[in-house]
Design an enzyme around this catalytic site. Sequence first.
Site, PDB file in Angstrom:
ATOM      1  N   ASP A   1     -36.383  65.147   4.696  1.00 41.82           N
ATOM      2  CA  ASP A   1     -35.922  66.048   3.267  1.00 41.82           C
ATOM      3  C   ASP A   1     -35.091  66.533   4.105  1.00 41.82           C
ATOM      4  O   ASP A   1     -34.580  66.268   5.656  1.00 41.82           O
ATOM      5  CB  ASP A   1     -37.294  67.124   2.864  1.00 41.82           C
ATOM      6  CG  ASP A   1     -36.194  67.143   1.552  1.00 41.82           C
ATOM      7  OD1 ASP A   1     -34.996  67.488   1.552  1.00 41.82           O
ATOM      8  OD2 ASP A   1     -36.975  68.139   0.488  1.00 41.82           O
TER       9      ASP A   1
HETATM   10  C1  BGC Z   1     -33.877  68.838  -1.445  1.00 40.62           C
HETATM   11  C2  BGC Z   1     -33.706  67.540  -1.468  1.00 40.62           C
HETATM   12  C3  BGC Z   1     -32.599  67.105  -1.665  1.00 40.62           C
HETATM   13  C4  BGC Z   1     -31.915  67.342  -0.459  1.00 40.62           C
HETATM   14  C5  BGC Z   1     -30.277  66.817  -0.646  1.00 40.62           C
HETATM   15  C6  BGC Z   1     -33.439  69.272  -0.615  1.00 40.62           C
HETATM   16  O1  BGC Z   1     -33.234  70.466  -0.486  1.00 40.62           O
HETATM   17  O2  BGC Z   1     -35.930  69.579  -1.275  1.00 40.62           O
HETATM   18  O3  BGC Z   1     -34.946  67.008  -3.144  1.00 40.62           O
HETATM   19  O4  BGC Z   1     -32.708  65.319  -2.242  1.00 40.62           O
HETATM   20  O5  BGC Z   1     -32.519  69.216  -0.352  1.00 40.62           O
HETATM   21  O6  BGC Z   1     -29.944  67.204  -1.526  1.00 40.62           O
END
Ligand code: BGC
Length: 719
Positions: free
Chosen positions: A248
């Site tokens: 993530d």
């Molecule tokens: C989220 C993800 C997301 C990523 C990119 C993170 O804060 O948890 O779900 O894909 O950001 O935007």
Amino acid sequence: MLSPILALLFTTATAAVTIDWDAAYEKANASLSKLSQNDKINIVTGVGWNKGPCVGNTAAASSISYPQLCLQDGPLGIRFGGSVNAFVPGIQAASTWDRALIRERGQFMAEEAKGCGIHVLLGPVAGPLGKIPTGGRNWEGFGADPYLQGIAMAETIEGMQSVGVQADAKHYVLNEQELNRETMSSNIDDRTLHELYLWPFADAVHANVASVMCSYNKINGTWACESPYVLDTLLKQELGFRGYVMTDWNAQHSTEPAANSGLDMTMPGSDFNGGSIYWGSKLSQAVSSGKVEQSRLDDMVRRVLAAWYLVGQDSSYPSINLKANVQGTHKTNIRATARDGIVLLKNEGILPLQKPSKLALVGSAAVVNPQGMNSCTDQGCNTGALGMGWGSGTAPYSYFSAPADAIKTRAQADGTQISLSASDSTSSVASAVNGADVAIVFITSDSGEGYITVENHAGDRNNLDPWHNGNDLAKAVAAASDNVIVVVHSVGPVILETILAQPNVKAIVWAGLPSQENGNALVDILYGDTSPSGKLPYTIAKSATDYGTSVSSGNDDYREGLYVDYRHFDQADIEPRYEFGYGLSYTNFTYADIFVDGRPTSGPATGDIIPGGRADLWEKVVTVTVTITNTGTVQGAEVAQLYLSYPESAKTPPKQLRGFEKLSLEPGASDVVAFDVKRRDISIWDTAAKEWVVPAGTFNFTVGASSRDIRQSGTLEVA
Ligand code: BGC
């Protein structure tokens, strides 16, 4: 259900992609030998936040014509898209319990992604599962049951990858709340992990998902993105995952431990919330100093390349343009999922509407956000009609059908006069409702990702009450009108006791999160053009404390174990207000002639590891059939649900969802539904043996219209 072969060949406008990991690995191996060490590092390292066209980007490798990979949010469409559709959130798709619509949603989202040149669309979501009813991101996923989540994950992934876009199953795993998501540890026993939280990811892997995103939290004290148990033992070995694991965004905490535990790609690479870089030159040094084997780096690259080949992105893939107009005719799916995900909770003969002469509409949620439908960054506000929660898992609306607009248009046909009070103030209720034969009041509840706080809700909801004084507003309308319909747009359960205590509230329409087709979908149901057929993908309790789970202020020890949502209500004998799987129709269905067929044997799972785990776990071992008849006067669709009770010795929740089928029936018509029960569906995780095991004893197969409206049951002895 489509057979696996048919599923792979699922046809689209263009030729469907044939999924073949062995062929993809052969190509990946051939390409690997042409790459420099620098290319290899680049392929697994993000270029940095805001340093490329997408939310995640890697660098190109010209020797193998490998492009700069574009990874873009998210689970309901294209975040930051220029001319895209905002599909319904996962929770609404789940609420339809309609496999074909869920699959089509995945396919259509991916067609838009491909049109924009996006290689990896960052969804679908199976973590959070939704064990905490106030959890901020539950609405991105498919409801508080692993079986439902699993089917919806698989359908979505197969739909997406059939058109050549890599899906990404996230957030792996145990990311159940927003508060402290980047510091807390989710501490869990192995059985609960397997039977609830890992379960939908197994479906994702079985559906050949190309990539998995490890989550922010720790698991039993180790960061998810550097846990050898979670990444290597469970995902890659036990589930046989052949794609790659990405972090993530900024969820990485180390170089060697992460690399050696099975992390394959870092995202976004640098400069995200001040995050550090652990891959890139650091990974390169770790390999040259022998702290990370060259073979591990090669494995990372091979996995990333194989996923790219798997979905055919090596041949004439569109170039990146997030501003392309890719809407096509996909809004048909949004209308259908928005509509068929609506759950009719209560109806005392008031719906469908019978040409009222005057209809009053009350509440700020009746109209589109006066500041503009996309005026809040990442939908980070709850102003006007609600279509989705907030955060990275959102997309801009290309248009927004608000309830008042859609109802006004429809009302003209009947000559119905409309009065509107687009306010949540109780003082404007009386004049709006005056003289109306029916009053509809709109209330909402919202949540989202923790980097945005909306009206004091820092991602997770503070409580399960309607926002904006919804209870008082409904009370005021019920005081002014004898015929009140309450329409709820919400990310998850809301406590409805105050509203239900008003005798003049004759109907409650649980309209969920219908995205841009909010008003049109509602009109379809209110006017009876379609009979409601949605069923709750979570329990609505009488009191927030009834759930037995809440947001943790520190680590979360998962003390409730297997007993989440209806599993808990059943076990603790707590009467819910509206149970999991519940939903009314404008017609009636009867169930008859259950037949349980199969002779499964007890004992451990066997067979080779295929994507998803041991091969025999995926084999059908029991078939349950039931005849369903539409005994009412209008056409309608029923979601028949199969719940399984294990032998007592297995110490499982009283019943667990193990099948569902939605069927549409004309008045008077009958059909037979068949539930295919797999070996996994009758197994439990044996912690000592570290294997799935079918317990011996009596299994009870029950079929019903909800988790508590059981109509038929049959037993099976397993020797
Ligand atoms: C989220 C993800 C997301 C990523 C990119 C993170 O804060 O948890 O779900 O894909 O950001 O935007």
